[in-house]
Design a protein around this motif. Structure first.
Motif, PDB file in Angstrom:
ATOM      1  N   SER A  64      45.366  42.336  26.159  1.00  0.00           N
ATOM      2  CA  SER A  64      43.788  43.114  25.721  1.00  0.00           C
ATOM      3  C   SER A  64      43.783  43.720  24.584  1.00  0.00           C
ATOM      4  CB  SER A  64      43.242  42.711  26.833  1.00  0.00           C
ATOM      5  OG  SER A  64      42.852  43.592  27.507  1.00  0.00           O
ATOM      6  N   GLY A  65      44.149  45.062  25.357  1.00  0.00           N
ATOM      7  CA  GLY A  65      44.456  45.804  24.305  1.00  0.00           C
ATOM      8  C   GLY A  65      43.542  47.260  25.235  1.00  0.00           C
ATOM      9  N   GLU A  66      43.051  46.865  26.461  1.00  0.00           N
ATOM     10  CA  GLU A  66      42.754  47.675  27.452  1.00  0.00           C
ATOM     11  C   GLU A  66      43.513  48.978  27.794  1.00  0.00           C
ATOM     12  OE1 GLU A  66      39.532  46.188  29.958  1.00  0.00           O
ATOM     13  OE2 GLU A  66      39.295  44.495  28.873  1.00  0.00           O
ATOM     14  N   PRO A  67      42.917  50.012  28.068  1.00  0.00           N
ATOM     15  CA  PRO A  67      44.432  50.647  28.362  1.00  0.00           C
ATOM     16  C   PRO A  67      44.505  50.485  30.493  1.00  0.00           C
ATOM     17  CG  PRO A  67      42.111  52.289  28.324  1.00  0.00           C
ATOM     18  CD  PRO A  67      41.829  50.815  27.585  1.00  0.00           C
ATOM     19  N   LEU A  68      45.847  50.595  30.257  1.00  0.00           N
ATOM     20  CA  LEU A  68      45.654  50.643  32.127  1.00  0.00           C
ATOM     21  C   LEU A  68      45.185  51.931  32.418  1.00  0.00           C
ATOM     22  CD1 LEU A  68      49.405  49.840  32.537  1.00  0.00           C
ATOM     23  CD2 LEU A  68      47.346  48.353  32.853  1.00  0.00           C
ATOM     24  N   THR A  69      44.060  52.248  33.701  1.00  0.00           N
ATOM     25  CA  THR A  69      43.574  52.686  34.454  1.00  0.00           C
ATOM     26  C   THR A  69      44.920  54.245  35.018  1.00  0.00           C
ATOM     27  OG1 THR A  69      43.618  52.426  36.596  1.00  0.00           O
ATOM     28  CG2 THR A  69      41.540  51.724  35.697  1.00  0.00           C
ATOM     29  N   VAL A  70      43.992  55.678  35.248  1.00  0.00           N
ATOM     30  CA  VAL A  70      45.267  56.283  35.369  1.00  0.00           C
ATOM     31  C   VAL A  70      45.381  56.252  36.863  1.00  0.00           C
ATOM     32  CG1 VAL A  70      44.874  59.305  35.962  1.00  0.00           C
ATOM     33  CG2 VAL A  70      44.252  58.215  33.780  1.00  0.00           C
ATOM     34  N   GLU A  71      44.448  55.577  37.904  1.00  0.00           N
ATOM     35  CA  GLU A  71      44.598  55.569  39.417  1.00  0.00           C
ATOM     36  C   GLU A  71      45.879  54.657  39.406  1.00  0.00           C
ATOM     37  OE1 GLU A  71      40.323  56.791  38.439  1.00  0.00           O
ATOM     38  OE2 GLU A  71      41.698  55.137  38.280  1.00  0.00           O
ATOM     39  N   LEU A  72      46.241  53.030  38.645  1.00  0.00           N
ATOM     40  CA  LEU A  72      47.265  52.731  38.618  1.00  0.00           C
ATOM     41  C   LEU A  72      48.419  52.638  37.962  1.00  0.00           C
ATOM     42  CD1 LEU A  72      48.527  50.064  39.031  1.00  0.00           C
ATOM     43  CD2 LEU A  72      47.707  49.136  36.774  1.00  0.00           C
TER      44      LEU A  72
END
Length: 136
Positions: A112-120
């Motif tokens: 989707s173009g969204e970034p992955l979270t830092v936590e993941l």
């Protein structure tokens, strides 16, 4: 708890044989792995899931790349033993990610173009190329 975590592209899918009067048998997806985050290093993984999302099955799409969280132990969700070591479900956390073969990072990652979270990304840890020799 996931026994194997990897990014890979779905290369094939096959339905396990079963009795037509029983619940639909699982589907086994074959992935060409590019990065391993947890588990044995392998260029290819077979992962079983129920055929139906109503039965917690995950509908992977051939040709698409995913971050896959797969369990090694029996899940109790599959009505028929698919004969493969790994299984996953709709609630396992699998994600459709951008095509390619780069390790996941916070600068993007999801289709989707969204970034992955830092936590993941932090929880995933260091990725190893699928062809590298690593421990379990």
């Amino acid at each position: 708890m996931a026994g194997a975590v990897f990014t890979g592209t779905v290369m094939a899918a096959r339905r396990v044989e079963g009795d037509p009067l029983d619940p639909p048998p699982p589907v086994v997806y074959t992935f060409r792995a590019d990065h391993i985050y947890k588990g044995k290093s392998s260029a290819e993984f077979e992962v079983a899931t129920n055929a139906d999302s109503a039965a917690c099955g995950y509908n992977f799409v051939i040709g698409s790349r995913y971050l896959v969280f797969a369990a090694i132990s029996e899940s109790g969700l599959l009505a028929v033993d698919p004969g493969v070591a790994l299984n996953t479900s709709l609630c396992a956390g699998n994600l459709l990610v951008s095509p390619g073969d780069a390790p996941l990072g916070t600068g993007g990652g999801l289709l989707s173009g969204e970034p992955l979270t830092v936590e993941l990304i932090t929880a995933l840890g260091t990725a190893h190329r699928a062809d590298a020799k690593i421990g379990t």
